[in-house]
Design a protein around this motif. Sequence first.
Motif, PDB file in Angstrom:
ATOM      1  N   LYS A 293       0.704  -1.646  -0.029  1.00 19.05           N
ATOM      2  CA  LYS A 293      -0.619   0.053   0.083  1.00 19.05           C
ATOM      3  C   LYS A 293       0.027   1.239   0.201  1.00 19.05           C
ATOM      4  N   ILE A 294       0.548   2.555  -0.169  1.00 17.46           N
ATOM      5  CA  ILE A 294       1.201   3.719  -0.832  1.00 17.46           C
ATOM      6  C   ILE A 294       0.538   4.663   0.675  1.00 17.46           C
ATOM      7  N   TRP A 295       1.506   5.177   1.457  1.00 18.93           N
ATOM      8  CA  TRP A 295       0.996   6.195   2.162  1.00 18.93           C
ATOM      9  C   TRP A 295       2.088   7.102   1.799  1.00 18.93           C
ATOM     10  N   ILE A 296       1.321   8.327   1.929  1.00 20.00           N
ATOM     11  CA  ILE A 296       2.421   9.785   1.852  1.00 20.00           C
ATOM     12  C   ILE A 296       2.364  11.164   2.921  1.00 20.00           C
ATOM     13  N   GLN A 297       3.764  10.743   3.008  1.00 18.63           N
ATOM     14  CA  GLN A 297       3.414  12.418   4.568  1.00 18.63           C
ATOM     15  C   GLN A 297       3.204  13.347   3.901  1.00 18.63           C
ATOM     16  N   ILE A 298       2.505  14.023   4.454  1.00 17.72           N
ATOM     17  CA  ILE A 298       2.393  15.306   3.831  1.00 17.72           C
ATOM     18  C   ILE A 298       1.951  16.489   5.683  1.00 17.72           C
ATOM     19  N   GLY A 299       2.615  17.777   5.029  1.00 20.21           N
ATOM     20  CA  GLY A 299       2.541  18.736   6.594  1.00 20.21           C
ATOM     21  C   GLY A 299       1.103  20.150   5.936  1.00 20.21           C
ATOM     22  N   THR A 300       1.530  20.039   5.222  1.00 19.49           N
ATOM     23  CA  THR A 300       0.500  21.110   4.690  1.00 19.49           C
ATOM     24  C   THR A 300      -0.929  20.570   3.863  1.00 19.49           C
ATOM     25  N   VAL A 301      -1.907  21.276   3.913  1.00 21.35           N
ATOM     26  CA  VAL A 301      -3.488  20.945   3.060  1.00 21.35           C
ATOM     27  C   VAL A 301      -2.972  20.904   2.190  1.00 21.35           C
TER      28      VAL A 301
ATOM     29  N   ASP B 261      -0.014  20.801   0.660  1.00 22.83           N
ATOM     30  CA  ASP B 261       0.725  19.171  -0.326  1.00 22.83           C
ATOM     31  C   ASP B 261      -0.153  18.002  -0.248  1.00 22.83           C
ATOM     32  N   ALA B 262      -1.335  18.053   0.765  1.00 22.57           N
ATOM     33  CA  ALA B 262      -1.971  17.126   0.962  1.00 22.57           C
ATOM     34  C   ALA B 262      -3.170  17.136  -0.803  1.00 22.57           C
ATOM     35  N   VAL B 263      -3.572  18.099  -0.149  1.00 19.11           N
ATOM     36  CA  VAL B 263      -4.693  18.048  -1.870  1.00 19.11           C
ATOM     37  C   VAL B 263      -3.635  17.665  -3.626  1.00 19.11           C
ATOM     38  N   GLU B 264      -2.702  18.588  -3.487  1.00 16.90           N
ATOM     39  CA  GLU B 264      -1.854  17.718  -4.254  1.00 16.90           C
ATOM     40  C   GLU B 264      -1.207  16.347  -4.596  1.00 16.90           C
ATOM     41  N   VAL B 265      -1.101  15.661  -3.843  1.00 16.65           N
ATOM     42  CA  VAL B 265      -0.525  14.473  -3.314  1.00 16.65           C
ATOM     43  C   VAL B 265      -1.452  13.410  -3.913  1.00 16.65           C
ATOM     44  N   ALA B 266      -3.003  13.797  -3.028  1.00 12.71           N
ATOM     45  CA  ALA B 266      -4.041  13.045  -3.460  1.00 12.71           C
ATOM     46  C   ALA B 266      -4.533  13.058  -4.991  1.00 12.71           C
ATOM     47  N   ASN B 267      -4.541  14.023  -5.354  1.00 15.87           N
ATOM     48  CA  ASN B 267      -4.659  14.263  -6.298  1.00 15.87           C
ATOM     49  C   ASN B 267      -4.247  13.382  -7.230  1.00 15.87           C
ATOM     50  N   LEU B 268      -2.698  13.560  -7.923  1.00 12.14           N
ATOM     51  CA  LEU B 268      -1.789  13.599  -8.115  1.00 12.14           C
ATOM     52  C   LEU B 268      -1.434  11.077  -8.067  1.00 12.14           C
ATOM     53  N   CYS B 269      -1.652  10.740  -6.437  1.00  9.44           N
ATOM     54  CA  CYS B 269      -0.998   9.617  -6.700  1.00  9.44           C
ATOM     55  C   CYS B 269      -2.457   8.611  -6.272  1.00  9.44           C
ATOM     56  N   ASN B 270      -3.132   9.719  -5.345  1.00  9.31           N
ATOM     57  CA  ASN B 270      -4.417   8.301  -5.103  1.00  9.31           C
ATOM     58  C   ASN B 270      -3.464   7.644  -4.515  1.00  9.31           C
ATOM     59  N   PRO B 271      -2.492   7.868  -3.489  1.00 12.40           N
ATOM     60  CA  PRO B 271      -2.532   7.493  -1.990  1.00 12.40           C
ATOM     61  C   PRO B 271      -3.898   6.376  -1.012  1.00 12.40           C
ATOM     62  N   ASP B 272      -3.186   5.545  -0.352  1.00 12.11           N
ATOM     63  CA  ASP B 272      -3.762   4.862   0.667  1.00 12.11           C
ATOM     64  C   ASP B 272      -4.085   5.358   1.582  1.00 12.11           C
ATOM     65  N   VAL B 273      -3.042   6.275   2.304  1.00  6.43           N
ATOM     66  CA  VAL B 273      -3.034   6.801   3.216  1.00  6.43           C
ATOM     67  C   VAL B 273      -2.677   8.089   2.915  1.00  6.43           C
ATOM     68  N   LEU B 274      -2.923   9.546   3.966  1.00  9.05           N
ATOM     69  CA  LEU B 274      -2.050  10.692   4.172  1.00  9.05           C
ATOM     70  C   LEU B 274      -1.303  10.072   5.456  1.00  9.05           C
ATOM     71  N   VAL B 275      -0.284  10.219   5.844  1.00 12.96           N
ATOM     72  CA  VAL B 275       0.381  10.382   6.720  1.00 12.96           C
ATOM     73  C   VAL B 275       0.133  12.234   7.576  1.00 12.96           C
ATOM     74  N   VAL B 276      -0.599  12.350   8.014  1.00 14.55           N
ATOM     75  CA  VAL B 276      -0.533  13.918   8.110  1.00 14.55           C
ATOM     76  C   VAL B 276       0.659  14.638   9.742  1.00 14.55           C
ATOM     77  N   GLN B 277       1.230  14.949   8.988  1.00  9.02           N
ATOM     78  CA  GLN B 277       2.525  15.361  10.268  1.00  9.02           C
ATOM     79  C   GLN B 277       2.386  16.914  10.714  1.00  9.02           C
ATOM     80  N   GLY B 278       2.333  16.803  12.394  1.00  9.22           N
ATOM     81  CA  GLY B 278       2.113  17.958  12.609  1.00  9.22           C
ATOM     82  C   GLY B 278       3.157  18.921  13.187  1.00  9.22           C
ATOM     83  N   ALA B 279       3.029  19.967  13.540  1.00 12.62           N
ATOM     84  CA  ALA B 279       4.103  20.617  14.044  1.00 12.62           C
ATOM     85  C   ALA B 279       5.382  20.147  15.052  1.00 12.62           C
TER      86      ALA B 279
END
Lengths: 347, 347
Positions: free
Chosen positions: B128-136, B138-156
Amino acid sequence: MASTLLAHHPWTKHPLIISAPMRLIALAPLAVAVSQAGGLGFIGAGSDLNDLTNQLKHAKALFLDNHIKSEVLPVGVGFINWGADFQLALDILANHIPAVAWFFAPERNQDLLRWSTGVRDVTQGRTKIWIQIGTVADAVEVANLCNPDVLVVQGADAGGHGLERGAGIITLLPEVADAMQAIGKGNINLVAAGGIAEGRGVAACLALGAEGVVMGTRFLASEEANIAKGYQDDVLKSSDGGVRTVRSKVYDTLRGTTGWPDRYGGRGIINESYMDAVNGEVTDEMKRLYEKALTKGDEGWGEHGRLTAYAGTAIGLVHQVSPAHEIVSEVRSQALKLFSPPHTSKL
Amino acid sequence: MASTLLAHHPWTKHPLIISAPMRLIALAPLAVAVSQAGGLGFIGAGSDLNDLTNQLKHAKALFLDNHIKSEVLPVGVGFINWGADFQLALDILANHIPAVAWFFAPERNQDLLRWSTGVRDVTQGRTKIWIQIGTVADAVEVANLCNPDVLVVQGADAGGHGLERGAGIITLLPEVADAMQAIGKGNINLVAAGGIAEGRGVAACLALGAEGVVMGTRFLASEEANIAKGYQDDVLKSSDGGVRTVRSKVYDTLRGTTGWPDRYGGRGIINESYMDAVNGEVTDEMKRLYEKALTKGDEGWGEHGRLTAYAGTAIGLVHQVSPAHEIVSEVRSQALKLFSPPHTSKL
């Protein structure tokens, strides 16, 4: 635990929603609307108390219009302690007996002992003492010094002034809770601030151990906030708050506010003033442009504006202006749907 | 929703506890111990894949010792994409079919399309493909690009590398969740990272909308972590993480790590290296002292040391070294006690 805090303020409902004492913005109409909705509203007296008596009289009148009588005035007052006049504060509090005096940013924590003792004296303990902190060390120091009724635990996501460097509420709240247990001060209620704008954030803070939750940025978009439309529009339009807001001293320098202790900065929406301040340095030309922007009204705000729009990283969760009572009841019911810990089911 | 993620990884239990793919520290023993406890363990391959095959073989052997067989290897692998060799990664993944490939810090988000497609191809979608992001954004961009199974949302609040400027999980997670709904990607599972070290933080993240929770700093104090005792002791002794840790580029510069895209920095415990780096600038003398500290072993760490102790603001919530399986089951049961949302009671 929650019952202590709710019992101190018998008009409030669980979970307790608190409006932040935003200087110049949170005045009597907002504070009263929040308290009337079962929350706890604050007037932001800040560092200059010249208008505070008027605000408290206005609050009292608003409650009387609604036939609400109470031994204490069911709103709180927020002080910025490095600037607020101690004797004047005591005189005003003694005359009006608001439910809470909230202290923030003294020059030294030690100063809060005099404030806590003074307020308890002149109000015979009817005005409760809340102290805002942003580190575990400060929490321990002020708890030992002042034995406040509440510690307001402010995480790094908060808008407006806070510590330049600090943790988010996700780690700060539980660590403060553990520290209070460790020093035998587990009876002090903890209230969470910084990044909470709707029901999910409130539910999260309850899970972390908070007995109540402060919202600031959310109430910038309330009908009762005393806020310029340009500023409010900027909050509504902005999103991705970790990117679009930043904590710095730039806006204080531009506005000529020089009294903040060195470790504080203000989080605001990034605009041209911030972008121009390379390494945080503010030039005379920038000050001139800021003054000029002040004459432009609502146009002075926004991404390409220069006026200060203090706001937290929660800006992307704020989408519309609503009456404060709707915000309070909506957020409260969202949170209750999400979070019903075992102990509440026993109540 | 939670059931999708748990169904992908049938050995896991709710709430899903994930160990972060910490480079050099999270190797096969930690990853396997976490997965064996019903969590999802990650091997931190990072930017250099030369040891990855060994780690995956080691993981497989550890599972076989425990008579666990699975179509996929029940651990994940974390890549630092600006540095990792694409073709080598595909070869290794095709040979070992780990449960997840976690992507982080590409030079450009666009690069992740090739990675996602490549991994799905060579593993027939079993990894499965998980992608870590730290901004909204980036989340939108990689979701549209890659349709990952999971977004890992990393806070500060996260330790180690992350965006130099970003929001805490308290606002980032719900805003990303709303953004995914808005672009029709509500099926992507969100996993929270940054500042979570025990049950209260896990419960809070569930309330925010996360389907699983990543812990890094907490696992620095696991028996299975591949970590120097001096570093581990520093984590155990330190508290007040908003004050005692800071995000900067100082440690990368000292260690000669030059590949990180400009917007990333590493959060670590403040020590003499950081204190000496006025305005973040690192001198040759500081590099010399760093190299010298490397020869001192465990003495090289600590408040007066110079070696890098990456850790998050959660350091003050970590008090003892435990076996990873105990950490996973303890945190899971703490969280379940605190948080039982309406929908789980229907399961």
